[in-house]
Design an enzyme around this catalytic site. Sequence first.
Site, PDB file in Angstrom:
ATOM      1  N   ASN A   1      -2.827  -5.818  13.189  1.00 15.96           N
ATOM      2  CA  ASN A   1      -4.271  -5.551  13.263  1.00 15.96           C
ATOM      3  C   ASN A   1      -4.961  -6.406  14.330  1.00 15.96           C
ATOM      4  O   ASN A   1      -6.105  -6.833  14.154  1.00 15.96           O
ATOM      5  CB  ASN A   1      -4.944  -5.722  11.898  1.00 15.96           C
ATOM      6  CG  ASN A   1      -4.671  -4.551  10.974  1.00 15.96           C
ATOM      7  OD1 ASN A   1      -4.545  -3.414  11.428  1.00 15.96           O
ATOM      8  ND2 ASN A   1      -4.567  -4.825   9.683  1.00 15.96           N
TER       9      ASN A   1
ATOM     10  N   ASN B   1      -2.922 -10.533   7.202  1.00 15.75           N
ATOM     11  CA  ASN B   1      -2.714  -9.247   7.885  1.00 15.75           C
ATOM     12  C   ASN B   1      -3.929  -8.635   8.564  1.00 15.75           C
ATOM     13  O   ASN B   1      -4.022  -7.412   8.716  1.00 15.75           O
ATOM     14  CB  ASN B   1      -2.085  -8.235   6.908  1.00 15.75           C
ATOM     15  CG  ASN B   1      -0.713  -8.686   6.445  1.00 15.75           C
ATOM     16  OD1 ASN B   1      -0.148  -9.621   7.014  1.00 15.75           O
ATOM     17  ND2 ASN B   1      -0.180  -8.059   5.419  1.00 15.75           N
TER      18      ASN B   1
ATOM     19  N   THR C   1       0.845  -1.188   0.000  1.00 13.22           N
ATOM     20  CA  THR C   1       0.000   0.000   0.000  1.00 13.22           C
ATOM     21  C   THR C   1       0.880   1.237   0.000  1.00 13.22           C
ATOM     22  O   THR C   1       1.795   1.344   0.817  1.00 13.22           O
ATOM     23  CB  THR C   1      -0.887  -0.048   1.261  1.00 13.22           C
ATOM     24  OG1 THR C   1      -1.784  -1.141   1.101  1.00 13.22           O
ATOM     25  CG2 THR C   1      -1.653   1.241   1.477  1.00 13.22           C
TER      26      THR C   1
ATOM     27  N   HIS D   1      -6.356 -11.400  -0.889  1.00 10.29           N
ATOM     28  CA  HIS D   1      -5.664 -10.970   0.339  1.00 10.29           C
ATOM     29  C   HIS D   1      -6.332 -11.621   1.551  1.00 10.29           C
ATOM     30  O   HIS D   1      -7.308 -11.110   2.090  1.00 10.29           O
ATOM     31  CB  HIS D   1      -5.714  -9.451   0.436  1.00 10.29           C
ATOM     32  CG  HIS D   1      -4.791  -8.853   1.458  1.00 10.29           C
ATOM     33  ND1 HIS D   1      -4.123  -9.611   2.403  1.00 10.29           N
ATOM     34  CD2 HIS D   1      -4.398  -7.570   1.666  1.00 10.29           C
ATOM     35  CE1 HIS D   1      -3.373  -8.796   3.146  1.00 10.29           C
ATOM     36  NE2 HIS D   1      -3.531  -7.564   2.724  1.00 10.29           N
TER      37      HIS D   1
ATOM     38  N   TYR E   1      -7.169  -8.416   7.735  1.00 12.77           N
ATOM     39  CA  TYR E   1      -8.274  -7.820   6.980  1.00 12.77           C
ATOM     40  C   TYR E   1      -9.446  -8.816   6.904  1.00 12.77           C
ATOM     41  O   TYR E   1      -9.423  -9.846   7.574  1.00 12.77           O
ATOM     42  CB  TYR E   1      -7.770  -7.303   5.625  1.00 12.77           C
ATOM     43  CG  TYR E   1      -6.729  -6.227   5.858  1.00 12.77           C
ATOM     44  CD1 TYR E   1      -7.093  -5.006   6.434  1.00 12.77           C
ATOM     45  CD2 TYR E   1      -5.379  -6.455   5.611  1.00 12.77           C
ATOM     46  CE1 TYR E   1      -6.145  -4.032   6.729  1.00 12.77           C
ATOM     47  CE2 TYR E   1      -4.422  -5.489   5.905  1.00 12.77           C
ATOM     48  CZ  TYR E   1      -4.817  -4.277   6.464  1.00 12.77           C
ATOM     49  OH  TYR E   1      -3.874  -3.320   6.769  1.00 12.77           O
TER      50      TYR E   1
HETATM   51  C1  FMN Z   1       4.713   0.285   2.931  1.00 13.43           C
HETATM   52  C2  FMN Z   1       4.165  -1.109   3.043  1.00 13.43           C
HETATM   53  C3  FMN Z   1       2.893  -1.385   2.612  1.00 13.43           C
HETATM   54  C4  FMN Z   1       2.377  -2.690   2.685  1.00 13.43           C
HETATM   55  N1  FMN Z   1       1.139  -2.958   2.154  1.00 13.43           N
HETATM   56  C5  FMN Z   1       0.708  -4.233   2.048  1.00 13.43           C
HETATM   57  C6  FMN Z   1      -0.471  -4.548   1.308  1.00 13.43           C
HETATM   58  O1  FMN Z   1      -1.124  -3.672   0.720  1.00 13.43           O
HETATM   59  N2  FMN Z   1      -0.838  -5.852   1.255  1.00 13.43           N
HETATM   60  C7  FMN Z   1      -0.138  -6.844   1.890  1.00 13.43           C
HETATM   61  O2  FMN Z   1      -0.536  -8.015   1.816  1.00 13.43           O
HETATM   62  N3  FMN Z   1       1.010  -6.573   2.562  1.00 13.43           N
HETATM   63  C8  FMN Z   1       1.450  -5.306   2.629  1.00 13.43           C
HETATM   64  N4  FMN Z   1       2.658  -5.033   3.241  1.00 13.43           N
HETATM   65  C9  FMN Z   1       3.490  -6.146   3.734  1.00 13.43           C
HETATM   66  C10 FMN Z   1       4.494  -6.569   2.665  1.00 13.43           C
HETATM   67  O3  FMN Z   1       3.840  -7.159   1.542  1.00 13.43           O
HETATM   68  C11 FMN Z   1       5.483  -7.606   3.232  1.00 13.43           C
HETATM   69  O4  FMN Z   1       4.775  -8.702   3.733  1.00 13.43           O
HETATM   70  C12 FMN Z   1       6.373  -7.025   4.336  1.00 13.43           C
HETATM   71  O5  FMN Z   1       6.878  -5.757   3.986  1.00 13.43           O
HETATM   72  C13 FMN Z   1       7.530  -7.974   4.666  1.00 13.43           C
HETATM   73  O6  FMN Z   1       8.332  -8.195   3.526  1.00 13.43           O
HETATM   74  P1  FMN Z   1       9.741  -7.429   3.332  1.00 13.43           P
HETATM   75  O7  FMN Z   1      10.516  -7.654   4.598  1.00 13.43           O
HETATM   76  O8  FMN Z   1      10.384  -8.034   2.128  1.00 13.43           O
HETATM   77  O9  FMN Z   1       9.411  -5.963   3.168  1.00 13.43           O
HETATM   78  C14 FMN Z   1       3.167  -3.727   3.222  1.00 13.43           C
HETATM   79  C15 FMN Z   1       4.453  -3.437   3.684  1.00 13.43           C
HETATM   80  C16 FMN Z   1       4.967  -2.152   3.595  1.00 13.43           C
HETATM   81  C17 FMN Z   1       6.375  -1.884   4.043  1.00 13.43           C
END
Ligand code: FMN
Length: 367
Positions: free
Chosen positions: A237, A180, A27, A177, A182
């Site tokens: 959440n 997390n 997001t 999705h 939702y």
């Molecule tokens: C800015 C941001 C926005 C995120 N938005 C979503 C999202 O819209 N949907 C989702 O399933 N996970 C979302 N996440 C979680 C990421 O998909 C991911 O699971 C998390 O960042 C861990 O992976 P990484 O360590 O490679 O960043 C978001 C994470 C970040 C940092």
Amino acid sequence: MTTADLFTPLRLGSMELPNRVIMAPMTRSRAGEGNVPTPLMADYYGQRASAGLIITEATQVSATAQGYPSTPGIHTDAQTLAWRRIAEEVHAKGGLIAAQLWHVGRISHTEFQPNGALPVAPSAIAAAGESYTSKGLVPFPTPRALETDEIPGLVKAFADAAKRAVFDAGLDGVEIHGANGYLIDQFLRDRSNKRTDRYGGGVENRARFLLEIVDAVTTAVGPGRVGVRLSPTGTFNDMADSDPRALYTHVTEVLNPFGLAFLHVIEGQPGHHMAPPEGAPHLAAELRRIFKGPFIINGGYSKEQAEAAIAAGAADAVSFGEPFIANPDLPERFRRNAALNTPDKASYYGGDARGYTDYPALETADA
Ligand SMILES: Cc1cc2nc3c(=O)[nH]c(=O)nc-3n(C[C@H](O)[C@H](O)[C@H](O)COP(=O)(O)O)c2cc1C
């Protein structure tokens, strides 16, 4: 047979990925009026087209699905047309893109709901935490528990959004999705689901909402274009379950017959904020063994950890979130063992091109 690495092509259902460096859904809260994606978003995704697959930011399947400012939807014609421009941009650069289909359930506020109504959820239990409203952070309201006869409408919203994504906007697939905290996750886990109808109680009943959505979405666009995301031990959440192993092994088993393109599981590396909490089981390896299709893992992976996971058969591919924010050319940087740019957390959500499309790619000259 040689061992697969991050650069071994991979088939996920009907999608042929050139590499296994997947962009995790993120997001960024930069949609325009009417939650319509903007040309800037097309630039952003286009810059990241070298990912094996881009999974878009979570995208509302209906007007009640929203819980944050400026998150895009895919339920109006204007939104769908704008997603089409994004898909065209990614395809022109040789990439693949799947839309993450989202309903936030109770993680919302009357401000984001049509006619200022209460957010909906499996049960009338407020999440501990606060909503990002125009008046600042405000405690999550107690949601309205959905009536049993409202559920088919929500299931249909996911299927309609999937059709818009694939047939009208031309994206390559969708990710449901289920993670997390939702709406789908709220149905899955018993901290948020206290229903007494066929959508609550034992694991079979709590999995029913997800399964009905998977059934409707795979029927709508074909299973080869559909993945599911789960966060079995995630606490974000205000989520928890009394027996995550029983729940998620069941969910994974019942997903098998659909022949999905992939299952995408979040289980953070040790020390990562999405790692299983103290005392919670580590389930990713077990779900990997149960699931018969391609398996994507996520949660704080470095290149080396991702390569080790793939070499060990712990996953077929790894998705990267924060590293893709700051490194539009992440696969190429991994390939060259190049240094990574550091993401600026202050510009993650909302704002303009700064911290969004202005991260530099490697100079092609030093190839
Ligand atoms: C800015 C941001 C926005 C995120 N938005 C979503 C999202 O819209 N949907 C989702 O399933 N996970 C979302 N996440 C979680 C990421 O998909 C991911 O699971 C998390 O960042 C861990 O992976 P990484 O360590 O490679 O960043 C978001 C994470 C970040 C940092």
